[in-house]
Design a protein around this motif. Structure first.
Motif, PDB file in Angstrom:
ATOM      1  N   ILE A 195       0.822  -1.209   0.000  1.00  0.00           N
ATOM      2  CA  ILE A 195       0.000   0.000   0.000  1.00  0.00           C
ATOM      3  C   ILE A 195       0.863   1.269   0.000  1.00  0.00           C
ATOM      4  O   ILE A 195       0.488   2.288  -0.598  1.00  0.00           O
ATOM      5  CB  ILE A 195      -1.000  -0.030   1.180  1.00  0.00           C
ATOM      6  CG1 ILE A 195      -2.144   0.948   0.935  1.00  0.00           C
ATOM      7  CG2 ILE A 195      -0.305   0.204   2.491  1.00  0.00           C
ATOM      8  CD1 ILE A 195      -3.286   0.790   1.913  1.00  0.00           C
ATOM      9  N   ALA A 196       2.032   1.213   0.618  1.00  0.00           N
ATOM     10  CA  ALA A 196       2.904   2.385   0.630  1.00  0.00           C
ATOM     11  C   ALA A 196       3.431   2.666  -0.779  1.00  0.00           C
ATOM     12  O   ALA A 196       3.447   3.811  -1.240  1.00  0.00           O
ATOM     13  CB  ALA A 196       4.070   2.173   1.600  1.00  0.00           C
ATOM     14  N   ARG A 197       3.846   1.593  -1.479  1.00  0.00           N
ATOM     15  CA  ARG A 197       4.311   1.789  -2.858  1.00  0.00           C
ATOM     16  C   ARG A 197       3.155   2.248  -3.757  1.00  0.00           C
ATOM     17  O   ARG A 197       3.348   3.051  -4.665  1.00  0.00           O
ATOM     18  CB  ARG A 197       4.897   0.492  -3.409  1.00  0.00           C
ATOM     19  CG  ARG A 197       6.336   0.220  -2.971  1.00  0.00           C
ATOM     20  CD  ARG A 197       6.942  -0.857  -3.850  1.00  0.00           C
ATOM     21  NE  ARG A 197       8.303  -1.226  -3.463  1.00  0.00           N
ATOM     22  CZ  ARG A 197       8.592  -2.139  -2.536  1.00  0.00           C
ATOM     23  NH1 ARG A 197       7.627  -2.762  -1.878  1.00  0.00           N
ATOM     24  NH2 ARG A 197       9.860  -2.423  -2.272  1.00  0.00           N
ATOM     25  N   ALA A 198       1.974   1.717  -3.526  1.00  0.00           N
ATOM     26  CA  ALA A 198       0.810   2.128  -4.321  1.00  0.00           C
ATOM     27  C   ALA A 198       0.569   3.633  -4.165  1.00  0.00           C
ATOM     28  O   ALA A 198       0.367   4.358  -5.144  1.00  0.00           O
ATOM     29  CB  ALA A 198      -0.423   1.334  -3.892  1.00  0.00           C
ATOM     30  N   HIS A 199       0.623   4.089  -2.911  1.00  0.00           N
ATOM     31  CA  HIS A 199       0.444   5.511  -2.626  1.00  0.00           C
ATOM     32  C   HIS A 199       1.520   6.355  -3.317  1.00  0.00           C
ATOM     33  O   HIS A 199       1.232   7.370  -3.952  1.00  0.00           O
ATOM     34  CB  HIS A 199       0.509   5.739  -1.109  1.00  0.00           C
ATOM     35  CG  HIS A 199      -0.768   6.247  -0.538  1.00  0.00           C
ATOM     36  ND1 HIS A 199      -1.468   5.599   0.447  1.00  0.00           N
ATOM     37  CD2 HIS A 199      -1.507   7.354  -0.828  1.00  0.00           C
ATOM     38  CE1 HIS A 199      -2.562   6.269   0.739  1.00  0.00           C
ATOM     39  NE2 HIS A 199      -2.607   7.339  -0.019  1.00  0.00           N
ATOM     40  N   ASN A 200       2.758   5.926  -3.187  1.00  0.00           N
ATOM     41  CA  ASN A 200       3.864   6.697  -3.764  1.00  0.00           C
ATOM     42  C   ASN A 200       3.798   6.721  -5.288  1.00  0.00           C
ATOM     43  O   ASN A 200       4.095   7.751  -5.911  1.00  0.00           O
ATOM     44  CB  ASN A 200       5.203   6.129  -3.293  1.00  0.00           C
ATOM     45  CG  ASN A 200       5.436   6.433  -1.829  1.00  0.00           C
ATOM     46  OD1 ASN A 200       4.823   7.355  -1.275  1.00  0.00           O
ATOM     47  ND2 ASN A 200       6.286   5.652  -1.184  1.00  0.00           N
ATOM     48  N   THR A 201       3.420   5.608  -5.876  1.00  0.00           N
ATOM     49  CA  THR A 201       3.299   5.565  -7.329  1.00  0.00           C
ATOM     50  C   THR A 201       2.191   6.499  -7.800  1.00  0.00           C
ATOM     51  O   THR A 201       2.339   7.227  -8.785  1.00  0.00           O
ATOM     52  CB  THR A 201       3.004   4.112  -7.784  1.00  0.00           C
ATOM     53  OG1 THR A 201       4.056   3.269  -7.325  1.00  0.00           O
ATOM     54  CG2 THR A 201       2.889   4.026  -9.300  1.00  0.00           C
TER      55      THR A 201
END
Lengths: 134, 134, 134, 134, 134, 134
Positions: B52-58
């Motif tokens: 979820i953190a990578r999803a947010h950052n992307t």
């Protein structure tokens, strides 16, 4: 397809295993606002998908098994990361069982699909949707 | 099907061409609250759809290309009406590319579908949902 | 009176002492969606209450001290019930200190009042509002 | 698939027949916040699903037939329980007719599906989704 | 000043007298989502404003007197327009009485102010706020 | 104190002057969801604060002066940063004038205070509250 959806919430503690989770590897917690939608092709003779009061009560009973708990200590969840996605499936499984057992009242048998959404904050949520197989 | 959804927002200016748009033919603007949902049949070994953190950052990186901009001046949008629907597809395309390139981390490869919702006000929103083809 | 308000969230674990709390005496957790409002009589020369970006960053820094934590293990909270009300005051105190120290930028000195709201679910929230004394 | 969704509301009185409904067998009422989503595979030449202003106006016209009414006294609803699910279908039927008749403007003919959601409170809602058949 | 706020809802029928009300002179209805906030200067020894469970239960009991009713037939409301504003005051009066009678538990005596908000739709709400006098 | 609050929205373009604003110095835009609350000590003979339909219409008329506009080109705003806070005051001034001129109907004269809230995203909003002086 018709649907009705009811909402409840739980407040739990848990921790995650795996570098992926960063700071969420520590013991923390969450409020999950839980929406459960019941879907069917046609309405019952009363004109409903299922009895909304029974749907609410069934959801409360299911959530009561994990509400105000540290999920790390629940034997059924041993060795699992109780992520928001995982908990969606847990609630989905319990609600499909309830539907098959008639716990939602007269309309229970005709419920074709269930969707469970867990809101973990104002910026993130997860859901699981699937068929209720007989 | 499992899904996780993350939220960000952008604040842009633009104008539309065509009598259909009435007063929105003038230069105006919008806050778009953007929800992106990632769907897959099974969870990863960590028990997630994607990180979820990578999803947010992307998502932030994708939106950064149009945030605080006048969309009328972005070459890629030349000759297009940057309607809410159109922008849903723009974000969808960028996020499917990111998923295919592995930008969402370990779970990237298994993302089956993406849904992008843009809320333009408390009374109107648009979305685009489609498969992530390999 | 003018105000601007910014929103962030935290996910924490904790437990309460006292029969009043019923099942919440067990270790559980919460997502708190946190709104902080800054109020002042007149706008700065730039036309703002305070710099909204600095306000956001300051709030994130304050919340970072307790986010993804078990509050029962934080020395400063020893012997306290970290209720929603209590945490409103904790954030209020930290934000008033930040305002007095100029952390909110050019407008810091003129902030007259601060209001901190913590939403613990879709059916319950708490707030603390008070003056920023010099 | 693209979608746009618009929101209006109605305030009605009604009562239900059947022991299933418990206290809702008495004359009571509801605010229904109504979302109608229009879906299509491709955007029109203008870059929209349908004209959002016409969609809004059409929805208002449909809802005007039941707004500020006691639904128990509407001949078309005679012998029916006007449940939230039932009313979703009523709005769906009226909106699909409107789409087929071109009331939504240039994009009307291409609308493939419509979804109608009625929010009856902060904890319950219903929807109906189906194809717009030619 | 500290506050905690809890939420419930009611679904009622009513009609208004007076040309001012236009179409709302006919028998219609509403869902009112009801927020009640309790305010006090200092927290109790337990670290709360009042017991949130008791606050919720007291609110449910008060709302139970008018829920699923046609307000036009309630003797206490005879000759009154049961507008959203009017109902805010009705709930306020009942909750201040409850606070004075100790129904909110240990913290009841110290409640200084109460604010009651009724949301009648996504675009309109009313509130009443006042002191709890001894 | 009683209050009623109504909601509308606008979609505007603008830019800010001053290093404080970072990327918002470029021409961008916003959807502002606008809440206006009218407060008075006692209800009118009809049992209202003011006529909610007139309140809505007056707000629409006020917002119509800036909706679908580039605020940088509005002569009255020349040399000003049209921040969210600034626009709250603009709407407040226009609504207090409307109240004093009787535009809200029978209850206009008794309006004691007005509060204007502009939501610029899901994580930021501003408000201005003040007395309506005679």
């Amino acid at each position: 397809m018709y649907a009705i959806e009811v909402r409840e919430h739980i407040m739990i503690a848990h921790s995650f295993k795996g570098a992926l989770f960063g700071p969420a590897q520590a013991l923390h917690g969450a409020t999950f606002v839980v929406d459960v939608a019941f879907m069917r092709e046609e309405l019952t003779q009363d004109g409903v998908v299922v009895d909304i009061a029974r749907a609410h009560n069934t959801l409360k009973a299911v959530l009561g098994r994990i509400n105000y708990r540290n999920l790390d200590e629940i034997p059924d969840f041993k060795g699992k990361n109780t992520t928001t996605e995982f908990l969606c499936k847990f609630v989905f499984d319990a609600m499909t069982t309830a539907a098959r057992e008639g716990a939602l009242g007269p309309g229970s048998a005709g419920v074709a699909r269930i969707k469970v959404t867990l809101h973990e904050s104002h910026v993130a949520r997860a859901w699981y949707e699937g068929a209720v197989r007989g």
